[in-house]
Design a protein around this motif. Structure first.
Motif, PDB file in Angstrom:
ATOM      1  N   GLY A  32     -72.376  13.789 -72.437  1.00  0.00           N
ATOM      2  CA  GLY A  32     -73.348  13.320 -71.458  1.00  0.00           C
ATOM      3  C   GLY A  32     -74.741  13.857 -71.668  1.00  0.00           C
ATOM      4  O   GLY A  32     -75.570  13.817 -70.747  1.00  0.00           O
ATOM      5  N   LEU A  38     -76.631   9.792 -64.232  1.00  0.00           N
ATOM      6  CA  LEU A  38     -77.742   9.867 -65.178  1.00  0.00           C
ATOM      7  C   LEU A  38     -77.880   8.558 -65.953  1.00  0.00           C
ATOM      8  O   LEU A  38     -78.992   8.141 -66.295  1.00  0.00           O
ATOM      9  CB  LEU A  38     -77.536  11.038 -66.149  1.00  0.00           C
ATOM     10  CG  LEU A  38     -78.804  11.587 -66.807  1.00  0.00           C
ATOM     11  CD1 LEU A  38     -79.785  12.099 -65.761  1.00  0.00           C
ATOM     12  CD2 LEU A  38     -78.461  12.703 -67.787  1.00  0.00           C
ATOM     13  N   LEU A  66     -72.510  13.195 -65.300  1.00  0.00           N
ATOM     14  CA  LEU A  66     -72.880  12.987 -66.700  1.00  0.00           C
ATOM     15  C   LEU A  66     -71.861  12.141 -67.449  1.00  0.00           C
ATOM     16  O   LEU A  66     -72.208  11.447 -68.403  1.00  0.00           O
ATOM     17  CB  LEU A  66     -73.020  14.337 -67.424  1.00  0.00           C
ATOM     18  CG  LEU A  66     -74.151  15.259 -66.987  1.00  0.00           C
ATOM     19  CD1 LEU A  66     -74.089  16.572 -67.764  1.00  0.00           C
ATOM     20  CD2 LEU A  66     -75.504  14.592 -67.205  1.00  0.00           C
ATOM     21  N   THR A  67     -70.613  12.232 -67.036  1.00  0.00           N
ATOM     22  CA  THR A  67     -69.536  11.524 -67.727  1.00  0.00           C
ATOM     23  C   THR A  67     -68.653  10.795 -66.717  1.00  0.00           C
ATOM     24  O   THR A  67     -68.468  11.265 -65.591  1.00  0.00           O
ATOM     25  CB  THR A  67     -68.659  12.506 -68.520  1.00  0.00           C
ATOM     26  OG1 THR A  67     -68.063  13.444 -67.613  1.00  0.00           O
ATOM     27  CG2 THR A  67     -69.485  13.263 -69.561  1.00  0.00           C
ATOM     28  N   HIS A  97     -71.291   5.858 -70.798  1.00  0.00           N
ATOM     29  CA  HIS A  97     -71.934   6.613 -69.718  1.00  0.00           C
ATOM     30  C   HIS A  97     -72.895   5.779 -68.866  1.00  0.00           C
ATOM     31  O   HIS A  97     -73.607   6.334 -68.027  1.00  0.00           O
ATOM     32  CB  HIS A  97     -72.703   7.797 -70.308  1.00  0.00           C
ATOM     33  CG  HIS A  97     -71.834   8.775 -71.027  1.00  0.00           C
ATOM     34  ND1 HIS A  97     -72.283   9.557 -72.069  1.00  0.00           N
ATOM     35  CD2 HIS A  97     -70.523   9.095 -70.863  1.00  0.00           C
ATOM     36  CE1 HIS A  97     -71.290  10.325 -72.509  1.00  0.00           C
ATOM     37  NE2 HIS A  97     -70.224  10.053 -71.788  1.00  0.00           N
ATOM     38  N   TYR A 116     -80.780  19.522 -67.241  1.00  0.00           N
ATOM     39  CA  TYR A 116     -79.365  19.308 -66.898  1.00  0.00           C
ATOM     40  C   TYR A 116     -78.832  20.348 -65.917  1.00  0.00           C
ATOM     41  O   TYR A 116     -77.790  20.136 -65.292  1.00  0.00           O
ATOM     42  CB  TYR A 116     -78.514  19.357 -68.171  1.00  0.00           C
ATOM     43  CG  TYR A 116     -78.777  18.218 -69.122  1.00  0.00           C
ATOM     44  CD1 TYR A 116     -78.106  17.002 -68.983  1.00  0.00           C
ATOM     45  CD2 TYR A 116     -79.695  18.347 -70.155  1.00  0.00           C
ATOM     46  CE1 TYR A 116     -78.348  15.950 -69.854  1.00  0.00           C
ATOM     47  CE2 TYR A 116     -79.945  17.305 -71.031  1.00  0.00           C
ATOM     48  CZ  TYR A 116     -79.269  16.109 -70.879  1.00  0.00           C
ATOM     49  OH  TYR A 116     -79.518  15.062 -71.741  1.00  0.00           O
ATOM     50  N   THR A 130     -72.681   6.294 -65.023  1.00  0.00           N
ATOM     51  CA  THR A 130     -72.806   7.628 -64.439  1.00  0.00           C
ATOM     52  C   THR A 130     -74.132   7.724 -63.690  1.00  0.00           C
ATOM     53  O   THR A 130     -75.001   6.851 -63.806  1.00  0.00           O
ATOM     54  CB  THR A 130     -72.768   8.711 -65.537  1.00  0.00           C
ATOM     55  OG1 THR A 130     -73.880   8.510 -66.417  1.00  0.00           O
ATOM     56  CG2 THR A 130     -71.472   8.636 -66.328  1.00  0.00           C
TER      57      THR A 130
END
Length: 560
Positions: free
Chosen positions: A387, A47, A89-90, A42, A74, A45
């Motif tokens: 995520g 985040l 997130l992913t 991740h 989130y 991404t």
């Protein structure tokens, strides 16, 4: 796929279990590897870039850099994902959004990718491997299952992503695997009407006298299926005898056609079931399927209260917890039947534990899996392939031992699930422990219970709301209430202190038959799926039981 797939899948499950067991003696190494894998997956991404996941080299750096994050952190990101934005997130596309039930709080959207679904599948196979070997040790057999969960999706987001309950997502995405274990057609789970779906699942399963297991998310739902079996026994037998599917059922026309194509009469099986019904006066799972090997549903929390009624329907059939999971993550896997302790799911996520003395700290210190102690309670945090990082679901678990070097944990309660007249914080775990003991001491089964607070007292008094099981009456309600109050003081010291002053004596309310059925139907009408229904046994909502008929209200002698 033909029937020979069942032993093949059983062999795969045993191998998954063996691989998992090998890693339970290497807890720290496996957990660190899992964390690095999640961060690597991740790091690019949105985040991941925000927290610079690619630069984190150690667990300490991870804990220093990333705060403990609740769902509110989130929520804005999930809204963007629902609109179709990618790489939030992913890295992998989100293929399904789980909409949590909201039965214990605000509804949440949780993302599922193919990778996160693989994690669920692997944990499920591992769990199945444990179950198969546990049954074999008792000379029992694994086989076809009765499942009644709906597989209907609720809708599709603006970004074209299907959403619905967790179980529907799991069963839909892996239907080719799971349908091999069903004692009924997969189409039965596509029926929207809940009573009709249960009827159809029971109908097909009853045709097979060698069905081996029943599975549901929660024990309350298992008991509901048992009630349906009793209620519709004669009608089910008639359909089996004649090869019909009851015309009164609310079935989608195309699904009815598909089911009728797979249905045929079985007069011999109908005769067998009718003889049981005539001789016993009822039809239970153990009577219908004498060789049933197990019942699988959640353990821990309030489960013990419902387990008190299981012998009525299942005699001594083993109860298996399968996995401890939520929409947000997979937490642990059960290693045996008839046990509450489950093994931390080492490869499903990276886990941290907040000790009880840190729960009210703004930046609590956390422990790793090998640092926890048996007999202690913790809030559990997960970092996983969905995520989520250091995500606090609010669940309180107790460590009850170790499997090699991996903790055995039991879910106790959701931290938000507390009731307080002053500051005593009585939990569902407290309430369930007391009600289980009362059922045993007074030899009186309860349909259900819920502790609420009074409206007109300050501080508020506890209202012990109970519904007796059909055919039972409480001969000494005054003693029941006094014992309930005493046991609440025994399990919760803060309640004991506050009951001396200022909390007034509790009162017992015996509700009319069917009361909690009305409450559950209200929850379903609010949009909580029947397969996800978690009935709260404590509630500070003064209107939660509004409108129910109170047959008797009993006061303690000191309250008169």
């Amino acid at each position: 796929m033909p029937n020979f797939m069942l032993p093949i899948l059983s062999a795969v499950a045993k191998r998954a279990k063996a691989n998992f067991v090998c890693k339970t003696g290497k807890t720290d190494a496996v957990q660190e590897k899992c964390l690095r894998s999640v961060l690597l997956a991740h790091r690019d991404t949105e985040l991941g870039r925000k927290y610079q996941l690619g630069e984190i080299k150690t667990i300490e750096q991870f804990r220093e850099r990333i705060p403990i994050l609740p769902y509110s952190s989130y929520e804005p990101l999930m809204e963007r994902i629902a609109k179709g934005e990618q790489n939030i997130l992913t890295v992998e596309p989100v293929v399904y959004l789980t909409l949590t039930s909201g039965s214990t709080g605000k509804k949440k959207l949780i993302p599922t990718t193919r990778q996160s679904q693989n994690i669920v599948r692997q944990a499920t196979l591992t769990s199945m491997g444990f179950l198969i070997e546990a049954l074999e040790s008792q000379k029992l057999r694994f086989g076809k299952l009765l499942v009644t969960n709906s597989v209907q999706r609720w809708g599709r987001t603006e970004g074209g992503i299907d959403f619905g309950p967790a179980s529907a997502g799991v069963l839909r995405m892996d239907n080719r695997l799971y349908k091999q274990f069903f004692a009924h057609p997969y189409e039965a789970l596509q029926v929207a009407d809940s009573p009709a779906r249960h009827y159809i699942c029971l109908l097909f399963a009853l045709r097979d006298p060698l069905m081996r297991g029943m599975i549901a998310n929660f024990p309350m739902l298992i008991l509901r299926t048992c009630n349906y079996l009793e209620k519709f026994a004669e009608e089910l037998i008639q359909d089996i005898e004649k090869g019909t599917i009851s015309s009164r059922l609310e079935l989608e026309p195309e699904i009815r056609v598909q089911l009728e194509q797979q249905w045929s009469a079985n007069p011999n099986r109908a005769r067998q079931l009718r003889e049981i019904l005539k001789s016993e006066g009822r039809l239970t799972p153990k009577l219908a399927w004498p060789d049933i090997s197990f019942v699988a549903n959640a353990r821990g929390g309030t489960s013990d209260f419902y387990f008190e009624r299981f012998p009525t329907y299942f005699e001594n059939t083993p109860i298996f917890g399968a996995v401890f999971s939520s929409a947000e993550g997979m937490f642990s896997i059960y290693p045996d039947v008839n046990t509450d302790g489950s093994v931390l799911a080492l490869e499903s996520g990276f886990f941290e534990f907040i000790p009880e003395d840190q729960w009210d700290e703004e930046h609590p210190k956390t422990l790793l899996a090998t640092e926890v102690k048996a007999g202690q309670r913790y809030r559990i945090l997960t970092t996983n392939y969905g995520g989520f990082y250091r995500y606090d679901i609010g669940d309180v678990i107790e460590v009850v031992g170790f499997y090699e070097t991996t903790p055995l944990i039991v879910f106790r309660y959701r931290r938000a699930g507390q009731i307080s007249s002053t500051t005593e914080k009585t939990t569902e775990a407290h309430a369930t422990q007391v009600m289980k003991a009362l059922q045993q001491e007074f030899r009186i089964p309860l349909e259900d219970f819920c502790i609420t607070l009074s409206d007109n007292d300050f501080p508020a008094r506890y209202l012990i709301n109970i519904e007796l099981a059909a055919g039972y009456q409480l001969d000494n309600p005054q003693a029941f209430l006094q014992t309930c109050d005493r046991k609440l003081q025994e399990v919760n010291t803060h309640y004991e202190i506050s009951r001396k002053d200022p909390i007034p004596p509790p009162r017992l309310r015996i509700l009319a038959p069917g009361s909690f059925g009305i409450v559950r139907q209200r929850q379903i009408e609010k949009g909580i799926p029947d397969s996800q229904l978690k009935f709260p046994h404590i509630s500070e909502d003064r209107q939660f039981l509004a409108g129910l008929v109170i047959e008797r209200e009993i006061q303690m002698s000191e309250d008169n």
